[in-house]
Design an enzyme around this catalytic site. Structure first.
Site, PDB file in Angstrom:
ATOM      1  N   ASP A  50      50.820  50.425  41.667  1.00 18.63           N
ATOM      2  CA  ASP A  50      49.409  50.604  42.018  1.00 18.63           C
ATOM      3  C   ASP A  50      48.704  49.260  42.143  1.00 18.63           C
ATOM      4  OD1 ASP A  50      48.921  50.035  39.286  1.00 18.63           O
ATOM      5  OD2 ASP A  50      49.372  52.142  38.859  1.00 18.63           O
TER       6      ASP A  50
ATOM      7  N   LYS B 180      45.005  53.742  42.687  1.00 17.26           N
ATOM      8  CA  LYS B 180      43.702  54.397  42.652  1.00 17.26           C
ATOM      9  C   LYS B 180      42.673  53.300  42.438  1.00 17.26           C
ATOM     10  CE  LYS B 180      46.030  56.776  38.965  1.00 17.26           C
ATOM     11  NZ  LYS B 180      45.963  57.406  37.683  1.00 17.26           N
TER      12      LYS B 180
ATOM     13  N   MET C  96      37.818  49.691  31.790  1.00 16.56           N
ATOM     14  CA  MET C  96      37.229  50.671  32.716  1.00 16.56           C
ATOM     15  C   MET C  96      35.775  50.948  32.371  1.00 16.56           C
ATOM     16  SD  MET C  96      40.405  53.370  32.893  1.00 16.56           S
ATOM     17  CE  MET C  96      40.612  53.525  31.129  1.00 16.56           C
TER      18      MET C  96
HETATM   19  N1  SAH Z   1      47.430  49.342  31.357  1.00 16.64           N
HETATM   20  C1  SAH Z   1      46.382  48.397  31.684  1.00 16.64           C
HETATM   21  C2  SAH Z   1      45.021  49.033  31.698  1.00 16.64           C
HETATM   22  C3  SAH Z   1      44.858  50.100  32.725  1.00 16.64           C
HETATM   23  S1  SAH Z   1      43.254  50.762  32.787  1.00 16.64           S
HETATM   24  C4  SAH Z   1      46.451  47.237  30.703  1.00 16.64           C
HETATM   25  O1  SAH Z   1      47.170  47.316  29.697  1.00 16.64           O
HETATM   26  O2  SAH Z   1      45.807  46.233  30.956  1.00 16.64           O
HETATM   27  C5  SAH Z   1      42.510  49.774  34.034  1.00 16.64           C
HETATM   28  C6  SAH Z   1      41.494  48.860  33.446  1.00 16.64           C
HETATM   29  O3  SAH Z   1      42.121  47.751  32.827  1.00 16.64           O
HETATM   30  C7  SAH Z   1      40.550  48.236  34.446  1.00 16.64           C
HETATM   31  O4  SAH Z   1      39.491  49.106  34.777  1.00 16.64           O
HETATM   32  C8  SAH Z   1      40.046  47.039  33.687  1.00 16.64           C
HETATM   33  O5  SAH Z   1      39.075  47.392  32.729  1.00 16.64           O
HETATM   34  C9  SAH Z   1      41.296  46.629  32.935  1.00 16.64           C
HETATM   35  N2  SAH Z   1      42.031  45.575  33.640  1.00 16.64           N
HETATM   36  C10 SAH Z   1      43.325  45.606  33.988  1.00 16.64           C
HETATM   37  N3  SAH Z   1      43.692  44.445  34.585  1.00 16.64           N
HETATM   38  C11 SAH Z   1      42.579  43.670  34.591  1.00 16.64           C
HETATM   39  C12 SAH Z   1      42.280  42.354  35.060  1.00 16.64           C
HETATM   40  N4  SAH Z   1      43.210  41.578  35.643  1.00 16.64           N
HETATM   41  N5  SAH Z   1      41.032  41.883  34.904  1.00 16.64           N
HETATM   42  C13 SAH Z   1      40.091  42.624  34.315  1.00 16.64           C
HETATM   43  N6  SAH Z   1      40.296  43.864  33.870  1.00 16.64           N
HETATM   44  C14 SAH Z   1      41.525  44.377  33.995  1.00 16.64           C
END
Ligand code: SAH
Length: 448
Positions: free
Chosen positions: A35, A57, A170
């Site tokens: 994704d 998404k 998020m």
């Molecule tokens: N599994 C992921 C999180 C998925 S939920 C993890 O462990 O990081 C998706 C959310 O993660 C986004 O809406 C944001 O809040 C955060 N996120 C993921 N990558 C990011 C990035 N490079 N910069 C800022 N927020 C990030």
């Protein structure tokens, strides 16, 4: 063959932050289901016939539902494939990895999890914020900001009473509610807050404020997902601990136009300096096949007492053919070898040969100057090089001794892909373009 699914964490964005095991999974996958948060650079590691399925998404727009994704994983594995489900950050941190695992478990499909660096920790680090710090934060709490009904879903009172670092994922679209509810439930309105957008990528952008003003500030800066919301005193450590944004080329978009085989080094250097390196190859190297003159020169190599390589490609093609003809480096043991440029010398070094000289100036003029003092009338020089190379070197050296130039490859205009990539530059505010030769410029102009 029985299929298997690997739920792989890609890390927060910087492709270097994936694990060794994660990369190994990508390299051997038959199918990769990915994704938008997983870095596209990682996909380049896949094997040739690997199938890619995008199930990305964005916050409001679901391309594929979770049950559709589950079913894709199941079907692809059932068909006997090694399937990689590549997810941003860690698969189990709001990644719905658990649901995918359960779905596969219920259908007897084996799966493994390869944990990743979650953005909740790694993203903060690149923003200069340690998630815990002696004396400032003795715990941390990672919370989803994706709220349907904020009052039912979160115990604000308990949350406001915590003294550890709070990280919302998020959460940008609910930033106002989040800060308002925390203040209302007793959290000091001067608590430092940072919003980190696209953490660990060259697009990383940070807005810093306090609980009382962060919403206005983020609004003014037009902060969008994906973003992390960090609440707590550790945010202030950013002043001394931020390192990523201090890199000299941070935030600059730099386009590299050379052929893909010549890009490795420069791309890595630019990334190391913090730049967003965008590769748009404008040239491709095409070897001249069934090159009888080259074969003859190799077989009768003792005829020459100098070989000069003007490029990495020239060297690689020469040695490849030398080995194909059944020889090895000893074949040129008695011949002096010159290289224009240190990277060409390095490439020759890989074949076990230390070059005898590299001109101080890395171009034709430098080479000619250097050789003028070395060469005499009896010498015989072999130059295997590009078809469309400048005639200068050969013309000048021929005035001194016998020079045989053998054309071993040509550079041609790169194909379609680049057209689309040049188009995508329009989305950037500004960018620099590096041209490493007249040909890269001419081709770029043609493609654009
Ligand atoms: N599994 C992921 C999180 C998925 S939920 C993890 O462990 O990081 C998706 C959310 O993660 C986004 O809406 C944001 O809040 C955060 N996120 C993921 N990558 C990011 C990035 N490079 N910069 C800022 N927020 C990030």
């Amino acid at each position: 063959m029985k299929g298997i699914v690997y739920l792989v964490g890609a890390g927060p964005g910087d492709p270097g932050l994936i694990t060794l095991k994660g990369i190994q999974c990508i390299k051997t996958a038959d199918v990769i289901v990915y994704d938008r948060l997983a870095s596209p650079v990682l996909l380049e590691e896949r094997k040739n016939n690997c199938k890619l399925i995008y199930v990305g998404k964005s916050p409001k727009h679901h391309t594929k539902t979770q049950s559709e994704i589950n079913e894709i994983l199941f079907q692809e594995a059932k068909a006997g494939n090694r399937v990689v489900r590549l997810k941003g950050g860690d698969p189990y941190v709001f990644g719905r990895g658990g649901e995918e695992g359960e779905y596969l478990y219920n259908r007897n499909i084996p799966f493994e999890v390869v944990p990743g660096i979650t953005s909740a920790i790694g993203g903060l680090a690149y923003g200069g914020i340690p998630i815990t710090h002696r004396g400032l934060a003795r715990s941390f709490h990672v919370i989803t900001g994706h709220l349907k009904d904020e009052y039912e879903e979160i115990n604000w009172e308990a949350l406001a009473a915590l003294d550890g670092t709070i990280v919302f994922l998020m959460g940008v679209s609910n930033l106002e509610k989040i800060s308002r509810n925390l203040i209302k439930n007793g959290k000091d309105e001067n608590t430092p807050v940072a919003i980190i957008n696209w953490a660990t990528t060259p697009r990383q952008k940070i807005v810093k404020g306090t609980l009382s003003n962060i919403y206005e500030k983020a609004l003014k800066e037009n902060i969008k997902p994906p973003s992390l919301i960090v609440i707590g005193d550790v945010v202030d450590l950013r002043d001394s601990l931020s390192f990523y944004e201090k890199k000299p080329l941070f935030g600059r978009n730099i386009v590299i136009t050379r052929g893909t085989t010549q890009q490795g080094d420069i791309i890595n250097k630019l990334i190391e300096l913090g730049a967003n390196a965008i590769s748009i190859p404008t040239i491709e190297i095409k070897e001249i096949k069934s090159n009888i003159r080259l074969d003859k020169a190799i077989i009768d190599i003792d005829k020459y007492n100098y070989i000069i390589f003007t490029s990495i490609n020239g060297a690689n093609i020469f040695f490849k053919r030398l080995f194909e003809l059944g020889y090895d480096a000893r074949k040129i043991a008695d011949i002096k070898v010159g290289a224009v440029g240190s990277s060409t010398a390095k490439a020759i070094g890989e074949y076990g040969i230390n070059v005898d000289f590299i001109p101080k100036e890395y171009r034709g003029e430098g080479l000619v100057n250097e050789l003028k003092s070395k060469l005499s009338k009896e010498d015989k020089v072999l130059i295997p090089r590009a078809k469309n190379g400048r005639p200068y070197i050969v013309e000048e050296l021929s005035k001194i001794c016998m020079v045989e130039e053998i054309k071993t490859y040509e550079t041609v205009k790169a194909t379609e892909d680049s057209e689309y990539m040049i188009e995508s530059l329009k989305e950037l505010d500004s960018y620099y373009i590096l041209f490493s030769s007249p040909t890269t410029f001419i081709n770029f102009k043609k493609i654009a």
